[in-house]
Design an enzyme around this catalytic site. Structure first.
Site, PDB file in Angstrom:
ATOM      1  N   TYR B 120       0.816  -1.213   0.000  1.00  0.00           N
ATOM      2  CA  TYR B 120       0.000   0.000   0.000  1.00  0.00           C
ATOM      3  C   TYR B 120       0.853   1.268   0.000  1.00  0.00           C
ATOM      4  CZ  TYR B 120      -4.172  -2.826   0.810  1.00  0.00           C
ATOM      5  OH  TYR B 120      -5.191  -3.729   0.684  1.00  0.00           O
ATOM      6  N   LYS B 167       4.989 -13.846   5.210  1.00  0.00           N
ATOM      7  CA  LYS B 167       5.507 -14.709   4.141  1.00  0.00           C
ATOM      8  C   LYS B 167       7.012 -14.498   4.056  1.00  0.00           C
ATOM      9  CE  LYS B 167       4.984 -17.497   0.535  1.00  0.00           C
ATOM     10  NZ  LYS B 167       4.454 -18.870   0.519  1.00  0.00           N
ATOM     11  N   ASP B 199       0.120 -18.430   3.583  1.00  0.00           N
ATOM     12  CA  ASP B 199      -0.569 -19.456   2.790  1.00  0.00           C
ATOM     13  C   ASP B 199      -1.048 -20.586   3.705  1.00  0.00           C
ATOM     14  OD1 ASP B 199       2.236 -19.825   3.067  1.00  0.00           O
ATOM     15  OD2 ASP B 199       2.349 -21.157   1.350  1.00  0.00           O
ATOM     16  N   ASP B 223      -5.623  -7.619   4.650  1.00  0.00           N
ATOM     17  CA  ASP B 223      -6.741  -7.358   3.747  1.00  0.00           C
ATOM     18  C   ASP B 223      -7.369  -8.679   3.295  1.00  0.00           C
ATOM     19  OD1 ASP B 223      -8.336  -5.718   1.931  1.00  0.00           O
ATOM     20  OD2 ASP B 223      -7.095  -6.522   0.326  1.00  0.00           O
ATOM     21  N   ASP B 227     -10.734 -10.850   4.968  1.00  0.00           N
ATOM     22  CA  ASP B 227     -11.872 -11.107   4.086  1.00  0.00           C
ATOM     23  C   ASP B 227     -12.166 -12.603   3.982  1.00  0.00           C
ATOM     24  OD1 ASP B 227     -12.340  -8.425   3.593  1.00  0.00           O
ATOM     25  OD2 ASP B 227     -12.546  -8.702   1.441  1.00  0.00           O
TER      26      ASP B 227
HETATM   27  C1  LIG Z   1     -10.926  -0.457  -0.980  1.00  0.00           C
HETATM   28  C2  LIG Z   1      -9.576  -1.051  -0.677  1.00  0.00           C
HETATM   29  C3  LIG Z   1      -8.483  -0.073  -1.017  1.00  0.00           C
HETATM   30  C4  LIG Z   1      -9.488  -1.527   0.764  1.00  0.00           C
HETATM   31  C5  LIG Z   1      -8.118  -2.137   1.060  1.00  0.00           C
HETATM   32  O1  LIG Z   1      -7.534  -2.853   0.218  1.00  0.00           O
HETATM   33  O2  LIG Z   1      -7.619  -1.914   2.172  1.00  0.00           O
HETATM   34  C6  LIG Z   1     -10.551  -2.552   1.179  1.00  0.00           C
HETATM   35  O3  LIG Z   1     -10.394  -3.762   0.529  1.00  0.00           O
HETATM   36  C7  LIG Z   1     -10.476  -2.759   2.664  1.00  0.00           C
HETATM   37  O4  LIG Z   1     -10.009  -3.813   3.110  1.00  0.00           O
HETATM   38  O5  LIG Z   1     -10.869  -1.849   3.404  1.00  0.00           O
HETATM   39  C1  LIG Z   2       7.740 -23.127  -0.166  1.00  0.00           C
HETATM   40  C2  LIG Z   2       7.219 -21.863  -0.781  1.00  0.00           C
HETATM   41  C3  LIG Z   2       8.352 -21.043  -1.343  1.00  0.00           C
HETATM   42  C4  LIG Z   2       6.156 -22.149  -1.854  1.00  0.00           C
HETATM   43  C5  LIG Z   2       5.623 -20.884  -2.474  1.00  0.00           C
HETATM   44  O1  LIG Z   2       5.416 -19.875  -1.787  1.00  0.00           O
HETATM   45  O2  LIG Z   2       5.404 -20.896  -3.707  1.00  0.00           O
HETATM   46  C6  LIG Z   2       4.942 -22.975  -1.362  1.00  0.00           C
HETATM   47  O3  LIG Z   2       4.167 -22.262  -0.464  1.00  0.00           O
HETATM   48  C7  LIG Z   2       4.120 -23.389  -2.555  1.00  0.00           C
HETATM   49  O4  LIG Z   2       3.037 -22.833  -2.760  1.00  0.00           O
HETATM   50  O5  LIG Z   2       4.583 -24.251  -3.322  1.00  0.00           O
END
Ligand SMILES: CC(C)[C@H](C(=O)O)[C@@H](O)C(=O)O
Ligand SMILES: CC(C)[C@H](C(=O)O)[C@@H](O)C(=O)O
Lengths: 326, 326
Positions: B120, B167, B199, B223, B227
């Site tokens: 951001y 990450k 992840d 974010d 969600d």
């Molecule tokens: C509208 C957008 C810029 C905003 C963000 O990404 O932060 C929204 O998704 C949120 O989470 O409030």
């Molecule tokens: C181990 C890591 C670097 C890898 C990635 O982030 O791509 C894993 O999470 C995947 O999705 O295969």
């Protein structure tokens, strides 16, 4: 024609599920030559290198690679291996199997994840004591290559176009370039697309996964959202993946090394075997790939099952059952 | 003492749920002075500016701000407004309410999202025809400020420390700095932490949300993952949020403008009213905040309910019922 397959079991249950996958491949009427190589925590401990030069070279020259799993060193192993095979797309199906507990059993998605750039391009700096930066890279050419692949991928009766997932409302230039390029290529191919912001996708895929089918997205979005989908189908245990390039490709189960059960011969080989089916399909043997997938699905439904699915069968039992059903 | 509250209803149902929230505030025995201002698609259409200078200045000087929703211009409105109030943390509770359909009814999480930097910070460039870049910024100072807030936040009987989500296996320098700084501050405060890759978090929160409680993470991770949690509790409809700074703060429902029902007086005001409860708590009125939350919960359980929850009550009916229960 003989296909040279690099086999890199890696750490933990990678050592158990990768041989299961090659056993299944050996049961097919296709000529494979398997060449094994090391990577991961164990070889790092022994030699100081998580990814020995020979392993990289092998993956870079074999027709295809089967990878198992790596522990702490996962990023040091898998990211260079994706590069070794020249992979520009990571294909990650996430579908719930009948009879397997899932948060959202109706989930049936395929992620086509950009596999070379985004934050993974990884130019990082510590500018001052206080400030660190990472340069995220998005190119038109990589976006185009992914989009062309996606258009070919959905060119079957099974799919109606794809969904572009991005965060171009914040990353206007970079994800804007990604979104616009992918949409433009789809237009050229006459493929229908829609688009969703990555945060909104995270909400909507939980509420109603059936509204999505094929999802095309940048690298980190694909990493996180495909793992989210894995959660919806009941975990990483059964998910395969393919890292595809123009000349070669690497196939890996999405699960990790499972240190808690490693060495006991009870790991579920399904994800590795389905990854091997993706390999077989990549090499052009569609019927054989379908046969493996059907045999795995029948085994998941009718057993034998490993402990993660409530059974008490061994990795070998399950592998033998799959081979029996081929 | 009079509290000056900037009220920015914005677009769509923001125009309906924000007055509902101020009605509830007016029913309390607290001295508020509400000053209304414009932002969003409609004012952009009329004046060319999604966020008029006066609106920014108002938010930058009021004691607190209540924001509704913005449409297409959401990013142009909300990101500068977060800056106007000097917000360094976005607090996003995601909890399932009794009697409301949820994918994972046992979800009860609070995200403390870094609110100033990461992707951001938004330095983007088109270096060549082919190559675009975005510079992601992570600072020790912002990470520290967030961490100190988080340590205070969990310093109650309700919480045992927090989970750091990042990450850093890929973004080693930047998310490494984030993770190390947050962990270090927690150590200084004697707060327990654990850490999960973003992840892996996406998978595990679907499989077992109860293993998490308070989650501290970088901006984009917050974010997307908040969600995702919204999806697990049944949608954005009931979720409040707070953008907190040292001197002022802005409160907003997480939902959008809902153009399909805007103008009909049937929008669910719950998220806006719970956001107003967060405002009241921020100003130091804990009992009044608890009273609003209890009144909303009782109304969600016993009705009246708006159409999104299967009822046929109007926004006004629900608001009146909440005020009755105060
Ligand atoms: C509208 C957008 C810029 C905003 C963000 O990404 O932060 C929204 O998704 C949120 O989470 O409030
Ligand atoms: C181990 C890591 C670097 C890898 C990635 O982030 O791509 C894993 O999470 C995947 O999705 O295969």
């Amino acid at each position: 024609m003989t296909h040279e397959i690099a086999v890199i079991p890696g750490d933990g249950i990678g050592q158990e599920v990768t041989p299961a996958a090659t056993d299944v491949l050996e049961a097919l009427d296709i000529d494979f030559e398997f060449v094994e190589a090391d990577a991961g925590d164990a070889v790092k401990e022994a030699t100081g290198e998580a990814l020995p030069e020979e392993t990289y070279e092998l993956a870079a020259s074999a027709d295809a690679t089967l990878f198992g799993a790596a522990g702490e060193t996962a990023a040091d192993v898998i990211l260079p291996l994706r590069d070794a095979v020249g992979s520009f797309v990571n294909i990650r199906p996430a579908k719930a199997y009948p009879g397997i507990d899932a948060v959202r059993p109706e989930t049936d998605l395929v992620f086509l994840r950009e596999n070379t750039e985004g934050v993974y391009a990884g130019h990082e700096d510590r500018l001052t004591e206080d400030v660190s930066t990472l340069t995220r890279v998005v190119t038109e050419s990589a976006s185009r290559e992914l989009a062309e692949f996606a258009c070919d991928y959905v060119d079957t009766d099974e799919h109606d176009g794809f969904t572009i997932v991005h965060k171009a409302n914040v990353m206007r230039e970079t994800d804007g370039l990604f979104r616009d390029t992918v949409a433009e290529v789809a237009d050229e191919y006459g493929v229908e697309t829609d688009e969703v912001l990555m945060d909104a996708f995270a909400t909507h895929v939980c509420l109603d996964p059936e509204q999505f089918d094929v999802v095309v997205c940048p690298n980190l979005a694909g990493d996180v959202l495909s793992d989210l989908a894995a959660g919806l189908v009941g975990g990483l245990g059964l998910l395969p993946s393919a890292n595809v390039g123009t000349e070669r490709a690497l196939f890996e189960p999405v699960h990790g090394t499972a240190p808690d059960i490693a060495g006991e011969g009870v790991a579920n080989p399904a994800a590795a075997i389905i990854s091997a089916a993706m390999l077989v399909e990549y090499l052009g043997y569609d019927e054989e790939a379908a046969a493996i997938n059907e045999a795995v699905e029948a085994t998941l439904e009718e057993g034998p099952r490993t402990a993660d699915l409530g059974g008490d069968a061994s990795t070998e039992d399950v592998t033998a059952a799959v081979i029996d059903r081929l």
